[in-house]
Design an enzyme around this catalytic site. Structure first.
Site, PDB file in Angstrom:
ATOM      1  N   GLU A   3       0.826  -1.217   0.000  1.00 24.25           N
ATOM      2  CA  GLU A   3       0.000   0.000   0.000  1.00 24.25           C
ATOM      3  C   GLU A   3       0.859   1.264   0.000  1.00 24.25           C
ATOM      4  O   GLU A   3       0.754   2.109   0.888  1.00 24.25           O
ATOM      5  CB  GLU A   3      -0.942  -0.012   1.206  1.00 24.25           C
ATOM      6  CG  GLU A   3      -1.929  -1.170   1.164  1.00 24.25           C
ATOM      7  CD  GLU A   3      -3.032  -1.090   2.217  1.00 24.25           C
ATOM      8  OE1 GLU A   3      -2.785  -0.510   3.291  1.00 24.25           O
ATOM      9  OE2 GLU A   3      -4.129  -1.615   1.966  1.00 24.25           O
TER      10      GLU A   3
ATOM     11  N   GLU B 189      -5.623  -8.064  -1.513  1.00 21.44           N
ATOM     12  CA  GLU B 189      -6.314  -7.890  -0.233  1.00 21.44           C
ATOM     13  C   GLU B 189      -7.759  -7.528  -0.510  1.00 21.44           C
ATOM     14  O   GLU B 189      -8.023  -6.631  -1.321  1.00 21.44           O
ATOM     15  CB  GLU B 189      -5.712  -6.752   0.604  1.00 21.44           C
ATOM     16  CG  GLU B 189      -4.440  -7.080   1.301  1.00 21.44           C
ATOM     17  CD  GLU B 189      -3.993  -5.985   2.266  1.00 21.44           C
ATOM     18  OE1 GLU B 189      -4.850  -5.323   2.885  1.00 21.44           O
ATOM     19  OE2 GLU B 189      -2.772  -5.798   2.374  1.00 21.44           O
TER      20      GLU B 189
HETATM   21  C1  BGP Z   1      -4.455  -2.927   4.828  1.00 22.64           C
HETATM   22  C2  BGP Z   1      -3.133  -3.498   5.251  1.00 22.64           C
HETATM   23  C3  BGP Z   1      -3.182  -4.781   5.980  1.00 22.64           C
HETATM   24  C4  BGP Z   1      -4.443  -5.060   6.733  1.00 22.64           C
HETATM   25  C5  BGP Z   1      -5.706  -4.531   6.094  1.00 22.64           C
HETATM   26  C6  BGP Z   1      -6.904  -4.507   7.004  1.00 22.64           C
HETATM   27  O1  BGP Z   1      -4.413  -1.542   4.935  1.00 22.64           O
HETATM   28  O2  BGP Z   1      -2.298  -3.706   4.134  1.00 22.64           O
HETATM   29  O3  BGP Z   1      -2.002  -4.930   6.699  1.00 22.64           O
HETATM   30  O4  BGP Z   1      -4.362  -5.078   8.054  1.00 22.64           O
HETATM   31  O5  BGP Z   1      -5.560  -3.252   5.575  1.00 22.64           O
HETATM   32  O6  BGP Z   1      -6.792  -3.426   7.867  1.00 22.64           O
HETATM   33  P1  BGP Z   1      -7.030  -3.521   9.421  1.00 22.64           P
HETATM   34  O7  BGP Z   1      -6.113  -4.556   9.898  1.00 22.64           O
HETATM   35  O8  BGP Z   1      -6.722  -2.178   9.940  1.00 22.64           O
HETATM   36  O9  BGP Z   1      -8.462  -3.903   9.583  1.00 22.64           O
END
Ligand code: BGP
Length: 479
Positions: free
Chosen positions: A178, A370
């Site tokens: 990201e 993701e």
């Molecule tokens: C993205 C990241 C991840 C992950 C996901 C979900 O921004 O790349 O590492 O964690 O989001 O976010 P969160 O864990 O804050 O719910």
């Protein structure tokens, strides 16, 4: 790009189905195997509070879900679901504990050898993120993270160690998780301890420039050392809709969209886009860009990967600018959409929109690395077996996959799909365990109680069927 436009209503043969994780959110063992500290070891509340001086015992990531010791069992469960690919990250501070050493830590390298062995045994393709929000703490504190040009060299050394060791067994590499989030979260994303409000635009964009050059150098290096490798960039995909049909809102949405497009544009075209150069000019930002940097940037990526959770709205009317709850990027909530328990707005069709958009813009294969729903799960007993009846998660993933399939039918070239947090893990933004994404429940709670036992949720069998049928088991949703 000469690839023939596909006209298909299904997922292509060889489609890479799987799941995604990050080292700091699953491994634990924060001080084992010669590992140095990473920025995550001082972020007990994620991005909610400033970092602590050193590791504190309330930091769930120090132990996380103990993947470091349980990877065999976890990979076996992924294999049971039929995973074709597993996305994980390598903890930079396991390989270079401080980040600026010359030689890598053998114990750290050996750990990922074992993970790769296990994946290979199950016929699962690895997809490796080189840097996933886990800059070595020493680089953050000594160099102010990516604001320093020196990090390019340290990162290049790190990449060299990885490509030399794993280059013949890992085909898919992502340079920075990201990467566009550094605009919003300089510490998490860029390892920059200077508080955001004290960071000048000049410093922030210079840091971004360093990361972009480092990413391009990694691509160049992979081509030298590991010619079979495919290198991708990784960005937060965030469709930006105008809040109303007022052209002022449309232009405002265009500007906000540029904030993220810029990262893909540079990775795919090898140079800065005009709209960003204009932003620099009009804001007195003068970056140090060397001739070597320009040459490096020309090494463009093989594919574009992205996370997709939500869309946002934008307006040109300052009185209507409110920041919604939501992920790192925030944004104005869309009045037509529902949100998750954590305020992330759910928009499956936005995935189709963004896929078409990226494909048309960059003409590079895409990889959804993701996507998923963070929710509170309840462990219950069904026919004597402990499980979670997570129909809400199944619905979320089903609806997004249906839209991905629509985009494929629109002609988009999609390599694969990895759900976020295929096994419950510690949240990046809130550092909670209770924000669960997995097909596999991990008995671990926010107060650090729990046995760390794993249990299959209802979605586990659902995903197994989706993979086994190459998507034919999906239920038709909106189109
Ligand atoms: C993205 C990241 C991840 C992950 C996901 C979900 O921004 O790349 O590492 O964690 O989001 O976010 P969160 O864990 O804050 O719910």
């Amino acid at each position: 790009m000469t690839k023939k436009q596909s006209v298909t209503t299904t997922f292509p043969e060889g489609f890479l189905w799987g799941g995604a994780t990050a080292a700091n959110q699953i491994e634990g063992a924060f001080a084992e195997g010669g590992k140095g500290l990473s920025i995550q070891d001082v972020m007990p509340r994620g991005i909610q509070t400033p970092p602590t001086e050193g590791p504190t015992e309330d930091n769930l990531k120090l132990e996380a879900i103990d993947f470091y010791h349980r990877y065999e069992q976890d990979i076996a469960l992924f294999a049971e679901m039929g995973f074709k690919v597993f996305r994980f990250s390598i903890a930079w501070s396991r390989i270079f504990p401080h980040g600026d050493e010359e030689t890598p830590n053998e114990e750290g390298l050996a750990f990922y050898d074992r993970v790769l062995d296990e994946l290979e045994r199950h016929g699962i393709e690895p997809l490796v993120t080189i840097s996933h929000y886990e800059t070595p703490l020493h680089l953050a504190r000594t160099y102010n993270g990516w604001t320093s040009r020196e990090l390019i060299g340290f990162y290049e050394n790190y990449c060299r160690a990885l490509f030399e060791r794993y280059g013949d067994r890992v085909k898919y590499w992502l340079t920075f998780n990201e990467i566009n989030s550094v605009l919003h979260e300089p510490f998490l994303s860029g390892g920059i301890p200077t508080p955001k409000e004290d960071l000048s635009q000049q410093d922030l964009y210079q840091a971004i420039h360093h990361e972009l050059v480092a990413s391009a150098r990694a691509t160049r290096l992979a081509r030298e050392i590991a010619p079979g490798a495919q290198v991708g960039c990784m960005i937060i995909a965030l469709p930006v809709y105008p809040l109303t049909p007022d052209p002022t809102d449309v232009v405002a949405a265009m500007h906000t969209a540029h904030d993220s497009y810029a990262f893909g544009d540079i990775h795919c075209r090898g140079e800065y886009p005009g709209y960003l150069l204009r932003h620099f000019r009009e804001n007195g930002i003068e970056l140090e860009i060397t001739d070597q940097d320009r040459e490096d940037l020309a090494h463009t990526v093989d594919f574009v990967s992205f996370s997709y959770y939500m869309s946002i709205c934008e307006t040109g009317d300052p009185t209507k600018k409110v920041k919604g709850a939501g992920n790192i990027m925030g944004g104005i909530p869309n009045p037509t959409l529902q949100a998750s328990e954590w305020g992330w707005q759910i928009d499956p069709q936005g995935l189709r929109v963004v896929m078409n958009d990226y494909w048309e813009r960059w003409q590079k294969p895409l990889f959804i690395v993701e996507n998923g729903l963070g929710a509170v799960d309840e462990l219950v007993e069904v026919d004597g077996v402990k499980t979670v009846v997570d129909d809400y998660r199944i619905a979320y993933l089903n609806d997004h996959l249906v839209q991905a399939r629509e985009a494929i039918a629109d002609g988009v070239d999609l390599l694969g799909y990895t759900t976020w947090g295929c096994i419950d893990l510690v949240s990046a933004s809130t550092a909670q365990m209770s924000k669960r994404y997995g097909f596999i429940y991990v008995d671990r709670n926010d107060d650090r109680t729990g046995t760390l036992e794993r249990y299959r949720k209802k979605s586990f069998e659902w995903y197994r069927q989706v993979i086994a049928t190459n998507g034919a088991a999906l239920h038709q949703g909106q189109q």
